[in-house]
Design a protein around this motif. Structure first.
Motif, PDB file in Angstrom:
ATOM      1  N   SER A  56       1.354   4.134  -2.880  1.00 39.78           N
ATOM      2  CA  SER A  56       0.971   5.331  -2.742  1.00 39.78           C
ATOM      3  C   SER A  56       1.959   6.502  -3.082  1.00 39.78           C
ATOM      4  CB  SER A  56       0.681   5.778  -1.091  1.00 39.78           C
ATOM      5  OG  SER A  56      -0.477   4.716  -0.775  1.00 39.78           O
ATOM      6  N   THR A  67      -5.123  11.093  -9.017  1.00 41.56           N
ATOM      7  CA  THR A  67      -6.167  12.311  -9.007  1.00 41.56           C
ATOM      8  C   THR A  67      -6.038  13.206 -10.191  1.00 41.56           C
ATOM      9  OG1 THR A  67      -4.301  13.650  -8.059  1.00 41.56           O
ATOM     10  CG2 THR A  67      -5.895  12.288  -6.370  1.00 41.56           C
ATOM     11  N   ASP A 100       0.835  -1.333   0.002  1.00 38.07           N
ATOM     12  CA  ASP A 100      -0.232  -0.007  -0.014  1.00 38.07           C
ATOM     13  C   ASP A 100       0.980   1.231   0.055  1.00 38.07           C
ATOM     14  OD1 ASP A 100      -2.702   1.176   0.346  1.00 38.07           O
ATOM     15  OD2 ASP A 100      -2.003   1.976   2.018  1.00 38.07           O
ATOM     16  N   ALA A 155      -5.324  -1.351 -10.383  1.00 39.32           N
ATOM     17  CA  ALA A 155      -6.718  -1.199  -9.689  1.00 39.32           C
ATOM     18  C   ALA A 155      -6.456  -0.410  -8.433  1.00 39.32           C
ATOM     19  CB  ALA A 155      -7.434  -2.610  -9.165  1.00 39.32           C
ATOM     20  N   ASP A 156      -5.352  -0.740  -7.740  1.00 45.76           N
ATOM     21  CA  ASP A 156      -4.894   0.016  -6.474  1.00 45.76           C
ATOM     22  C   ASP A 156      -4.303   1.355  -6.941  1.00 45.76           C
ATOM     23  OD1 ASP A 156      -6.094  -1.879  -4.751  1.00 45.76           O
ATOM     24  OD2 ASP A 156      -4.105  -2.862  -4.282  1.00 45.76           O
ATOM     25  N   LEU A 201      -4.700   3.092  -9.691  1.00 46.68           N
ATOM     26  CA  LEU A 201      -5.929   3.906 -10.343  1.00 46.68           C
ATOM     27  C   LEU A 201      -6.858   4.697  -9.365  1.00 46.68           C
ATOM     28  CD1 LEU A 201      -6.894   4.943 -13.177  1.00 46.68           C
ATOM     29  CD2 LEU A 201      -8.605   3.432 -12.706  1.00 46.68           C
ATOM     30  N   ARG A 202      -6.969   4.082  -8.067  1.00 50.72           N
ATOM     31  CA  ARG A 202      -7.697   4.818  -7.226  1.00 50.72           C
ATOM     32  C   ARG A 202      -6.771   5.772  -6.286  1.00 50.72           C
ATOM     33  NH1 ARG A 202     -10.493  -0.605  -4.604  1.00 50.72           N
ATOM     34  NH2 ARG A 202      -8.377  -1.631  -5.637  1.00 50.72           N
ATOM     35  N   LYS A 203      -5.576   5.811  -6.677  1.00 55.88           N
ATOM     36  CA  LYS A 203      -5.090   6.849  -5.862  1.00 55.88           C
ATOM     37  C   LYS A 203      -4.243   7.854  -6.714  1.00 55.88           C
ATOM     38  CE  LYS A 203      -2.816   3.422  -2.592  1.00 55.88           C
ATOM     39  NZ  LYS A 203      -3.380   3.694  -1.297  1.00 55.88           N
ATOM     40  N   ASN A 215       1.019  11.577  -9.751  1.00 57.02           N
ATOM     41  CA  ASN A 215       0.057  12.941  -9.500  1.00 57.02           C
ATOM     42  C   ASN A 215       0.764  14.324  -9.899  1.00 57.02           C
ATOM     43  OD1 ASN A 215      -2.296  11.230  -9.420  1.00 57.02           O
ATOM     44  ND2 ASN A 215      -1.957  11.162  -7.149  1.00 57.02           N
ATOM     45  N   ALA A 251       2.018   6.711  -7.015  1.00 54.87           N
ATOM     46  CA  ALA A 251       0.892   7.555  -7.317  1.00 54.87           C
ATOM     47  C   ALA A 251       1.026   8.965  -7.178  1.00 54.87           C
ATOM     48  CB  ALA A 251      -0.351   6.948  -6.481  1.00 54.87           C
TER      49      ALA A 251
END
Ligand code: 5GP
Ligand code: MG
Length: 180
Positions: free
Chosen positions: A21, A57, A17, A50-51, A53-55, A28, A24
């Motif tokens: 992060s 922005t 995780d 999948a993980d 993409l959710r981070k 970003n 990401a």
């Protein structure tokens, strides 16, 4: 056979995780105010992308997939890359970020990168969860790397050995006696 007899843990859920992060956050910042198409490479990057993409922005970020085959059902790269599934969106004049599970010999990613550039992508960068630089056969580097690892065979978090172990929520090193 029990899981613990087959592999040793390399990255637990918490470490994964944090790694995702960190990547990401860099993406970003780098693509702030730009257009971005993320291309996940099936099947190994499915959980990672999948993980990730959710981070992400970036406004209007798009998701697409490609699938290439270079490994057969075992653990030895053939060097012979074939595109099994191409992107379905138009990448012409767009910024593409390839998301891959492992950069190993580089055969797969150099083929895919060339392919996307030949379709007219404005830029093609590479994001990989793992990198095994010691195994490289093609002069290719990743722009975003989760973790550099030795020449180990890893499974879990989307990565398989003969289509098994993709479901593990962590990443483990498969013991050599399993695949040799
Ligand atoms: P390359 O074309 O760079 O040699 O191979 C890249 C692909 O080989 C990766 O996308 C991945 O599917 C597979 N691969 C390479 N190393 C490993 C590994 O340690 N574990 C698993 N499960 N797949 C690997
Ligand atoms: Mg792969």
């Amino acid at each position: 056979m029990l899981h613990k007899d087959v592999f040793e843990e390399l990255m637990n859920e918490e470490e994964l995780d944090k790694t995702v992060s960190d990547i990401a956050a860099r993406i970003n910042a780098d693509y702030d105010g730009k257009e971005l198409v993320i291309v996940g490479i099936l099947k190994g990057s499915a959980i990672f992308v999948a993980d990730l993409l959710r981070k992400i922005t970036i406004e209007g970020v798009q998701l697409d997939f490609m699938q290439a085959s270079s490994y057969g059902s075992g653990s030895v790269s053939s060097g012979n890359v074939r595109i099994v599934k191409d992107v379905s969106c138009n990448v012409k004049e767009r910024n593409v970020l390839i998301v891959e599970d492992i950069l190993d010999t580089g055969n797969t990613l150099s083929h895919i990168k060339e392919h996307l550039l030949s379709k007219g992508a404005a830029s093609v960068r590479i994001c990989t969860l793992f990198d095994k630089p010691g195994r490289r056969k093609k002069p290719i580097t990743a722009d975003y790397t989760g973790k550099v690892i030795d020449d180990l065979f890893v499974v879990g978090y989307g990565l398989d050995y003969s289509e098994r172990y993709r479901n593990l929520p962590y990443v483990g090193v498969l013991k050599a006696e399993i695949y040799s």
